[in-house]
Design an enzyme around this catalytic site. Sequence first.
Site, PDB file in Angstrom:
ATOM      1  N   ASP A   1       0.907  -1.325   0.203  1.00 43.32           N
ATOM      2  CA  ASP A   1      -0.019   0.032  -0.050  1.00 43.32           C
ATOM      3  C   ASP A   1       0.885   1.233   0.196  1.00 43.32           C
ATOM      4  OD1 ASP A   1      -1.453   2.106   0.706  1.00 43.32           O
ATOM      5  OD2 ASP A   1      -2.398   1.408   2.439  1.00 43.32           O
TER       6      ASP A   1
ATOM      7  N   LYS B   1      -3.833  11.588  -3.799  1.00 44.50           N
ATOM      8  CA  LYS B   1      -3.165  11.896  -2.762  1.00 44.50           C
ATOM      9  C   LYS B   1      -1.789  12.412  -3.368  1.00 44.50           C
ATOM     10  CE  LYS B   1      -4.359   8.912   1.117  1.00 44.50           C
ATOM     11  NZ  LYS B   1      -5.920   8.856   1.234  1.00 44.50           N
TER      12      LYS B   1
END
Lengths: 499, 228
Positions: A285, A311
């Site tokens: 991740d 992000k």
Amino acid sequence: MVVGNLPSWKPFSQWQSTSKLSNTCKNEFSVTCRLLFCNCAVLLWKPLLLSFHLSSSSSLRAGLRRPFSLSISASAVREGDPAVGSVSLGHVTRTDFPILHQEVNGSKLVYLDNAATSQKPTAVLKALQNYYEAYNSNVHRGIHFLSSKATDAYELARKKVAAFINASESTEIVFTRNATEAINLVAYSWGMSTLKPEDEVILTIAEHHSAIVPWQLVAQKTGAVLKFVNLDETESPDIEKLRQMISRKTKIVVVHHVSNVLASVLPIEEIVVWAHDVGAKVLVDACQSVPHMAVNVQDLDADFLVASSHKMCGPTGMGFLYGKRELLSAMPPFLGGGEMISDVFLDHSTYAEPPSRFEAGTPAIGEAIGLGAAIDYLSGIGMQKIHEYELELAKYLYENLLSVPNIRIYGPVPSGNTNRAALCSFNVENIHPTDIATFLDQQHGVAIRSGHHCAQPLHRYLGVNASARASLHFYNTKEDVDDFVRALNDTVSFFNSFK
Amino acid sequence: MISSPFNSIVPLSFSSSSSSSGSVMLPNLYDYPRPKRTNFTSRNLAFMPLKCIHKYRFDSSSESDARFPSFSASCLTATDARLTSSDLVADRLRRVVAEFRSLPEPIDRVKRLLHYAALLPPLGDSARAPENRVTGCTTQVWLEAELDELGRVRFRADSDSEISKGFCSCLIYMLDGADPEEVVKVKSEDLADMNVGLHGKSHSRVNTWHNVLIAMQKRTIALLAGSE
């Protein structure tokens, strides 16, 4: 409040028409650039902004933003001293982010919630606008001009992602709605077809809910077992325990690269070696690493890696899965629909090759193109430069936060060989983090996160229900940190005065 | 001393104003009735600390309100012939909204919220049980609801956050002792004008106003279902 006095930003629709500079403004621009390039002394940004305010109209300012940053970012940053007040990467790049230049509740906005989502530079907004204005069309099927152009742009975005993380080929990149969907894709496609009862999936307690819950669902269906690694005494995931936990029963290790709460960084290369030794796969991740540092999937040798567009300065509604080609090729489809098929019969279908196999339905075309623009923008600055600057910011944030009375910062203490990401989750004794975040917002215009940050098991382990979190990106400055710490001290005094 | 001018009637959208009568009369603020106290039955003993709310004071600077500086939230109830439950909820909502709207500075609104948080009697440890948790808040909020002998809903709440406790305090002021049908009519949009906490008519999953109000309404519906 210099920034607060700036003219308001022009509507989005007018941005494109504002690129021509008047002579007066060109002169002002060159003066300003000379100021920026000078490598001496403490150069304050606010007077610079003020000079813009005084000398340029709002439209000129909007027009200046792009050439201004593009032309100076590389050289100014290379020569800049990261000390407070100098022209840092943050000072140079924040002009590319229109949203940062506004007042919130009467104060200059200080945006420190970047781990939740990043802001978008003008280049990304323009790419989106251009797509919808000039060549919006469906991809991979139309034979007309617009569709062909949209398809090229969409696939170019895939190539950009592949290059950005150094995947060996762009077909190893699957576009998803977000990183959560990418993890679900692996869990349901690879997990459901691979995991058997008693097989083990190893995770850390610091994983984001989106990396835990899909594997819980798949474990319930397959009989596989989830095993969690706790933290060690440094308050980082216990790597030694992780190593010991890996066995022949292990089929996949699911770990974050950078923790969204602890700011710790896991040694993915080592974990991959340990996992591969027993034939297990590794899913990384990378939501909190890809936007902040150079990530090279071939160096890491990770089998799967996921990240999120929003992000990393890209649009929302877009994420991606990197998967090694041979793994993706062997995986069954996750969602069914158009795009992902080869031939459809009434009783069965044959499936397209990856990545199409995993992209059922019309994808988020504009968002993919926007992500491509974000990658161009980040690459233009350089991920190494971003990383170095953020390490400096991380240290500055941590050290200054420590000055706040009765504060507890979670995660490892930074030291010579322990770097933290540029975020701090913390609690102040006897004040709820949500109260802190609310007051910071309402009274100081400082945006931070409070809650469990989608990491309830970790918070439970830490013995708290919630924490506050300030998270930075490269467009933040040390002045932002100063403003935040000053505001936090005021917040603490305020609540303590009520006790 | 915290006080706020109550110098204007603030237009507000209040769902109960569309009730069947079509003409809900808000109580005359300048002739506010002195509350009568309810005799608590033994069943209500668990709610005795609510008496602390007698100290509640959503202040008004109007002269006649000053004559009743300390009206009881929990006991301003339908026992008063001149006020229906819908009047009460509407009036309390209007008072709270007007009070917060009279404070232009965000810090003053937060201070006022903390003031009301301090007035909310704490729940005991036994009431701070997982089954009483209001889900969806970033803070921990506990809520108890019960029907009294007159069929009105009695609420108690607490939080580990002072600001959330302030929200709870305001909601309890508005809804405690109201008829169940009035409780379920209130919309979280009606609270947005207070402009404290989350901005506007936010449907964010962390909007404590919204989450606590919805929890109060769900508990009310469950109580009604249980009593039938």
